[in-house]
Design a protein around this motif. Structure first.
Motif, mmCIF file in Angstrom:
data_model
loop_
_atom_site.group_PDB
_atom_site.id
_atom_site.type_symbol
_atom_site.label_atom_id
_atom_site.label_comp_id
_atom_site.label_asym_id
_atom_site.label_seq_id
_atom_site.Cartn_x
_atom_site.Cartn_y
_atom_site.Cartn_z
ATOM 1 N N LYS A 98 91.079 49.174 103.426
ATOM 2 C CA LYS A 98 90.649 48.209 102.748
ATOM 3 C C LYS A 98 90.581 46.586 103.442
ATOM 4 C CE LYS A 98 90.317 49.988 98.216
ATOM 5 N NZ LYS A 98 90.825 49.813 96.583
ATOM 6 N N ARG A 107 87.766 44.587 105.016
ATOM 7 C CA ARG A 107 87.514 42.889 104.683
ATOM 8 C C ARG A 107 87.575 42.094 105.884
ATOM 9 N NH1 ARG A 107 90.582 44.363 99.949
ATOM 10 N NH2 ARG A 107 92.679 43.827 101.136
ATOM 11 N N ARG A 128 84.123 42.478 107.612
ATOM 12 C CA ARG A 128 83.215 41.665 107.041
ATOM 13 C C ARG A 128 83.289 40.356 107.108
ATOM 14 N NH1 ARG A 128 84.814 45.525 102.688
ATOM 15 N NH2 ARG A 128 83.791 47.658 102.992
ATOM 16 N N GLN A 146 76.106 51.757 101.546
ATOM 17 C CA GLN A 146 76.940 50.993 100.401
ATOM 18 C C GLN A 146 76.651 49.409 100.600
ATOM 19 O OE1 GLN A 146 80.799 52.087 100.333
ATOM 20 N NE2 GLN A 146 80.283 54.396 101.098
ATOM 21 N N ARG A 147 75.900 48.949 99.501
ATOM 22 C CA ARG A 147 75.603 47.308 99.249
ATOM 23 C C ARG A 147 76.307 46.702 97.994
ATOM 24 N NH1 ARG A 147 70.870 46.540 102.243
ATOM 25 N NH2 ARG A 147 69.622 48.816 102.812
ATOM 26 N N ASP A 148 76.765 45.595 98.492
ATOM 27 C CA ASP A 148 77.410 44.858 97.473
ATOM 28 C C ASP A 148 76.631 44.596 96.357
ATOM 29 O OD1 ASP A 148 80.075 42.756 97.252
ATOM 30 O OD2 ASP A 148 78.089 41.883 96.316
ATOM 31 N N ALA A 149 77.212 44.710 95.051
ATOM 32 C CA ALA A 149 76.566 44.729 93.931
ATOM 33 C C ALA A 149 75.974 43.244 93.527
ATOM 34 C CB ALA A 149 77.477 45.046 92.709
ATOM 35 N N LYS A 209 76.180 40.144 96.215
ATOM 36 C CA LYS A 209 75.809 39.545 97.164
ATOM 37 C C LYS A 209 74.989 40.453 98.379
ATOM 38 C CE LYS A 209 80.357 38.560 97.922
ATOM 39 N NZ LYS A 209 81.385 38.144 98.703
ATOM 40 N N VAL A 236 74.783 41.813 100.984
ATOM 41 C CA VAL A 236 75.438 42.247 102.012
ATOM 42 C C VAL A 236 75.628 43.873 102.100
ATOM 43 C CG1 VAL A 236 76.708 40.262 102.366
ATOM 44 C CG2 VAL A 236 77.668 41.783 101.148
ATOM 45 N N GLU A 273 78.199 46.899 102.861
ATOM 46 C CA GLU A 273 79.624 47.107 102.834
ATOM 47 C C GLU A 273 80.167 48.043 103.642
ATOM 48 O OE1 GLU A 273 81.022 47.524 98.909
ATOM 49 O OE2 GLU A 273 81.195 45.130 98.572
#
Length: 232
Positions: free
Chosen positions: A18, A22, A25, A79-82, A84, A86, A88
């Motif tokens: 993780k 991060r 990103r 997989q997209r941010d819920a 923003k 962006v 992931e």
């Protein structure tokens, strides 16, 4: 068709977890993994903006360049941010020219159905088997002049050349029904509320209308009484 593809320059990843994701990103890049054809999964980093633009097109065929080597791939999972806007993480599956792949292709409706009808798209996509380098952008379904009661199933759809239907032929794609009037809609709503035991509150307009009717009835009664008195 996906005769042309989009090129993304990727970098191999050596750090995982993780924390590493991060950091990727924060650098406006996207962690990804590429696999397929029995090869070991390759963990890579994709350019953020270019990847987001490329994946706006459904089933986009991508050319992934790693250390000068090119590899064709399709996005298997994004997989997209819920919150923003962006991405992931991206899972990429390796494909080859001439290879058949199974993809979900968007359905596009064109034309105008008969007057006073409602056109409902029951299946947003159709699952097709197509060549990896010839993936259609969509399948077109015409509803021009079709009457209420018409149902278009998957077997009725004209597929792009070389495409094979994977989904059940009886799958409902488009349903055309009769448009309901406002009065019928209100009657159905009132019936449903009555069955559910819901008491509707009287609106200001209904109350004003009821009061007007009451005053009109009283006026008629008074006029009648006056007439009777004069006759007497």
């Amino acid at each position: 068709m996906s005769d042309t593809n989009l090129t993304l320059n990727a970098e191999k990843r050596t750090q995982f977890g993780k924390g590493a994701a991060r950091k990727i990103r924060r650098d406006h890049k996207i962690p990804a993994v590429m696999y397929g054809h029995g090869a070991e999964p390759v963990h890579i980093t994709l350019p953020g903006h270019e990847t987001m633009m490329a994946l706006k097109t459904a089933n986009a065929l991508l050319t992934i360049v790693i250390d000068g080597d090119e590899q064709l791939a399709l996005a298997k999972d994004v997989q997209r941010d819920a919150i923003k806007p962006v991405i992931e993480h991206v899972d990429l599956v390796v494909v080859r020219k001439g290879e058949k792949v199974t993809v979900d292709v968007p359905v596009h409706i064109e034309g105008e159905a008969a007057p006073e009808t409602v056109v409902t798209l029951d299946s947003q996509t159709l699952q097709l088997e197509v060549e990896a380098t010839h993936i259609p952008e969509n399948v077109v379904v015409s509803v021009e002049g079709l009457e209420a009661g018409t149902q278009i199933k998957a077997s009725d759809v004209t597929l792009p050349r070389g495409a094979t239907l994977v989904v059940d032929e009886e799958t409902l794609v488009v349903n055309i029904t009769q448009q309901i009037s406002q009065e019928e809609l209100e009657a159905e709503l009132a019936e449903a509320e009555e069955e559910a035991g819901i008491e509707r509150e009287e609106s200001d307009e209904d109350a004003a209308a009821a009061e007007g009717d009451s005053e009109g009835a009283e006026g008629e009664s008074t006029d009648g009484e006056k007439a009777d008195s004069e006759d007497a």
